[in-house]
Design a protein around this motif. Structure first.
Motif, short mmCIF file in Angstrom:
data_model
loop_
_atom_site.label_atom_id
_atom_site.label_comp_id
_atom_site.label_asym_id
_atom_site.label_seq_id
_atom_site.Cartn_x
_atom_site.Cartn_y
_atom_site.Cartn_z
N GLY A 128 52.53 68.71 32.68
CA GLY A 128 52.49 69.79 33.64
C GLY A 128 51.14 69.98 34.32
O GLY A 128 51.04 70.67 35.31
N LEU A 129 50.08 69.35 33.78
CA LEU A 129 48.74 69.53 34.34
C LEU A 129 48.48 68.66 35.56
O LEU A 129 47.54 68.91 36.31
CB LEU A 129 47.69 69.24 33.26
N VAL A 130 49.28 67.60 35.74
CA VAL A 130 49.06 66.70 36.88
C VAL A 130 50.39 66.49 37.60
O VAL A 130 51.46 66.54 36.97
CB VAL A 130 48.49 65.34 36.42
N PRO A 131 50.34 66.24 38.90
CA PRO A 131 51.59 65.98 39.64
C PRO A 131 52.24 64.70 39.13
O PRO A 131 51.56 63.79 38.66
CB PRO A 131 51.11 65.82 41.09
N PRO A 132 53.57 64.59 39.23
CA PRO A 132 54.23 63.36 38.82
C PRO A 132 53.83 62.19 39.72
O PRO A 132 53.47 62.38 40.88
CB PRO A 132 55.72 63.69 38.96
N THR A 133 53.85 61.00 39.17
CA THR A 133 53.54 59.79 39.92
C THR A 133 54.84 59.11 40.34
O THR A 133 55.69 58.81 39.50
CB THR A 133 52.71 58.81 39.08
N ARG A 134 54.98 58.88 41.63
CA ARG A 134 56.20 58.25 42.14
C ARG A 134 55.99 56.75 42.23
O ARG A 134 55.03 56.26 42.83
CB ARG A 134 56.58 58.84 43.50
N PHE A 144 45.78 55.63 40.05
CA PHE A 144 46.96 55.77 39.20
C PHE A 144 46.60 56.51 37.91
O PHE A 144 45.64 56.16 37.23
CB PHE A 144 47.54 54.40 38.87
N ASP A 145 47.40 57.52 37.57
CA ASP A 145 47.16 58.32 36.36
C ASP A 145 48.23 58.00 35.32
O ASP A 145 49.39 58.40 35.45
CB ASP A 145 47.18 59.81 36.70
N ILE A 146 47.84 57.27 34.28
CA ILE A 146 48.78 56.87 33.24
C ILE A 146 49.32 58.08 32.50
O ILE A 146 50.39 58.02 31.88
CB ILE A 146 48.09 55.90 32.25
N ASN A 147 48.61 59.20 32.56
CA ASN A 147 49.04 60.41 31.85
C ASN A 147 49.98 61.29 32.67
O ASN A 147 50.33 62.39 32.24
CB ASN A 147 47.81 61.23 31.44
N SER A 148 50.36 60.83 33.86
CA SER A 148 51.30 61.61 34.66
C SER A 148 52.73 61.24 34.30
O SER A 148 53.00 60.18 33.73
CB SER A 148 51.05 61.34 36.15
N ASN A 149 53.64 62.13 34.65
CA ASN A 149 55.06 61.88 34.43
C ASN A 149 55.59 61.00 35.56
O ASN A 149 55.38 61.30 36.73
CB ASN A 149 55.82 63.21 34.41
N PHE A 150 56.26 59.90 35.23
CA PHE A 150 56.72 58.97 36.25
C PHE A 150 58.01 59.46 36.89
O PHE A 150 58.89 60.00 36.22
CB PHE A 150 56.96 57.58 35.66
#
Length: 371
Positions: free
Chosen positions: A27-33, A54-60
């Motif tokens: 929830g702390l970072v926007p999802p990565t599309r 690219f943020d590996i900790n984001s929700n894909f």
């Protein structure tokens, strides 16, 4: 992020809790599309991972090229399922692993190492585990426990001939392990001489030192000849590596075939619920199918209904179970996001129902044709 309590008996609840504890706060970072083509899923994913933003900790959030489905969970589960397969597929344009299934090792590849591809492979495995995808139960147990504690003594104890990718050398080592007699040992010497030199074994191979020699050879083959690749793969696992180090026995089933049970009918039925309006004959047919089918057909059914062929280590969430409903159609339909499996009402007999469900789930277990 809420997680399901509906977890297969083959995946102890402790595993789910451990993974939840090291999950990034999505929830702390926007999802990565991420948009990928099925024919090039590995290379497409690597391209995203290489991007410095690219943020590996984001929700894909996954989109498959040419397919209209919006990712509400199903496409992401299917993406990780296919991505784990592509890491070891012989059809993949990038080879990162070698050896037998259940005894895989990172292949020694300088170009892949310099390009950081083993780190990306570790990132992919970690992301799959933490975002509702499958594990990677294909590694050599000796390699897994080395990653857990960095101990070569563990490799001495666990490595076997099956861990050696070279078939000729593996055959000679297997003969020594099985107690070859002195006359037949002579046939092994030629196959082992050069590999032992490469492994740095300082003695001339003879019948008396054969066990010591092959143990040293296995340690070299499994670990020392590919240590940089192993270190990079381990680094890519991130927080999951720390869990492996802290709980190696608990997480073993996620990375090796040891202690991994087959998918059982009871596992599948534990994540199934029924719509109130479902005709009784369809419920009876499905329960019979779910409790009598073999593992291959159960895995196809799970893939068709959820996007993954088994209950993932993190379980299912939002929804927690597959809902069985009915449809006025000749064929079944599924929504892998909502995890709704619609069964045709027209089936007159169980035999007709079973044949139809087998053919559809095997032929169309992947892909999204409608939103």
């Amino acid at each position: 992020m809420n997680k399901s309590s509906a977890v297969s008996e083959q995946t102890p609840i402790m595993i789910q809790e451990l993974l939840e504890d090291c999950c990034p706060n999505f929830g702390l970072v926007p999802p990565t599309r991420i948009q990928v083509a099925r024919c090039s899923i590995l290379t497409d994913t690597i391209a995203y991972f290489k991007c410095h933003k690219f943020d590996i900790n984001s929700n894909f959030r996954i989109a498959f090229e040419g397919e209209p489905a919006v990712d509400g969970g199903g496409p992401r589960r299917e993406f990780f399922s296919l991505l784990m397969q592509s890491l070891t597929s012989p059809e993949s344009s990038i080879r990162l692993f070698e050896g037998k299934q259940g005894h895989l090792l990172p292949i020694h590849n300088i170009d892949a190492l310099m390009g950081g591809l083993y780190k990306f492979a570790g990132n992919m495995i970690s992301a799959s585990l933490l975002q509702g995808g499958p594990g990677f139960p294909l590694l050599s147990p000796a390699l897994y426990f080395y990653m857990a504690n960095q101990s070569l003594d563990e490799v001495f104890e666990r490595a076997t001939a099956e861990d050696i990718p070279d078939a000729v050398v593996a055959d000679a080592v297997a003969k020594v392990e099985q107690g070859v007699d002195e006359d037949h040992f002579k046939d092994c010497i030629e196959a082992l001489r050069e590999p032992l030199i490469d492994a740095g074994y300082p003695y001339v191979l003879d019948f008396d030192n054969k066990e010591d020699a092959v143990k040293n050879l296995m340690v070299h083959s499994v670990i020392l000849s590919r240590r940089s690749e192993i270190d990079q793969l381990s680094c890519g696992l991130g927080p999951v590596l720390e869990l492996i180090k802290s709980h190696p026995a608990r997480l073993m089933s996620l990375f090796t075939l040891d202690n991994k049970r087959t998918l059982l009918p009871s596992d599948v039925m534990s994540v199934v619920t029924y719509e109130d309006s479902l005709p009784q004959h369809l419920k009876d047919y499905f329960e019979r199918y779910g409790t009598t089918s073999d593992e291959a057909h159960l895995r196809s059914l799970m893939q068709f209904a959820t996007g993954v062929p088994e209950i993932p280590p993190m379980g299912f969430s939002l929804p927690e179970k597959i809902t069985i409903s009915s449809i006025r159609s000749l064929y079944p339909n599924s929504s892998t996001c909502a995890m709704i499996l619609e069964l045709p009402r027209q089936c007159a007999t169980y035999g007709e129902f079973a044949d139809m469900l087998k053919s559809v789930t095997e032929a169309q277990s992947t892909g999204f044709g409608i939103v």
